[in-house]
Design a protein around this motif. Structure first.
Motif, PDB file in Angstrom:
ATOM      1  N   LYS A 175      23.253  39.423  24.114  1.00 32.01           N
ATOM      2  CA  LYS A 175      22.054  40.256  24.259  1.00 32.01           C
ATOM      3  C   LYS A 175      22.417  41.699  24.564  1.00 32.01           C
ATOM      4  N   GLY A 176      23.726  41.978  24.641  1.00 29.09           N
ATOM      5  CA  GLY A 176      24.183  43.347  24.872  1.00 29.09           C
ATOM      6  C   GLY A 176      24.169  43.783  26.322  1.00 29.09           C
ATOM      7  N   LEU A 177      24.104  42.822  27.238  1.00 31.56           N
ATOM      8  CA  LEU A 177      24.057  43.178  28.657  1.00 31.56           C
ATOM      9  C   LEU A 177      25.435  43.574  29.178  1.00 31.56           C
ATOM     10  N   SER A 178      25.428  44.443  30.168  1.00 32.42           N
ATOM     11  CA  SER A 178      26.675  44.883  30.797  1.00 32.42           C
ATOM     12  C   SER A 178      27.206  43.787  31.715  1.00 32.42           C
ATOM     13  N   TYR A 179      28.486  43.894  32.063  1.00 33.61           N
ATOM     14  CA  TYR A 179      29.088  42.929  32.984  1.00 33.61           C
ATOM     15  C   TYR A 179      28.321  42.895  34.299  1.00 33.61           C
ATOM     16  N   THR A 180      27.887  44.063  34.771  1.00 32.86           N
ATOM     17  CA  THR A 180      27.163  44.160  36.036  1.00 32.86           C
ATOM     18  C   THR A 180      25.836  43.411  35.963  1.00 32.86           C
ATOM     19  N   LEU A 181      25.096  43.607  34.872  1.00 29.73           N
ATOM     20  CA  LEU A 181      23.821  42.910  34.714  1.00 29.73           C
ATOM     21  C   LEU A 181      24.014  41.409  34.560  1.00 29.73           C
ATOM     22  N   ILE A 182      25.041  41.024  33.814  1.00 32.62           N
ATOM     23  CA  ILE A 182      25.348  39.594  33.659  1.00 32.62           C
ATOM     24  C   ILE A 182      25.628  38.984  35.030  1.00 32.62           C
ATOM     25  N   ALA A 183      26.430  39.678  35.826  1.00 31.22           N
ATOM     26  CA  ALA A 183      26.771  39.198  37.167  1.00 31.22           C
ATOM     27  C   ALA A 183      25.503  39.031  38.010  1.00 31.22           C
TER      28      ALA A 183
END
Length: 64
Positions: free
Chosen positions: A17-25
């Motif tokens: 979905k193109g999310l950043s590592y921070t958002l995934i976390a």
């Protein structure tokens, strides 16, 4: 499937979905370090070198 594999699939779905590592976390209630480790393991398991290849291969293999 073990919990680690399930988390890796969740990480892959979020990556797709193109999310950043921070958002995934944040979304998966993990540390960014854990997300990075999962991504390293995903690359190794799928034998790919970047996010795009990982997502494409996971979709081709019906993992996500």
């Amino acid at each position: 499937m073990d919990n680690e594999t399930l988390e890796q699939i969740e990480v892959l779905e979020q990556l797709s979905k193109g999310l950043s590592y921070t958002l995934i976390a944040e979304n998966l209630i993990l540390s960014t370090g854990t997300v990075r480790k999962h991504i390293e393991n995903i690359y190794r398991k799928l034998q790919v070198h970047n996010k795009l290849e990982a997502v494409q291969k996971a979709k081709r293999n019906n993992l996500i």
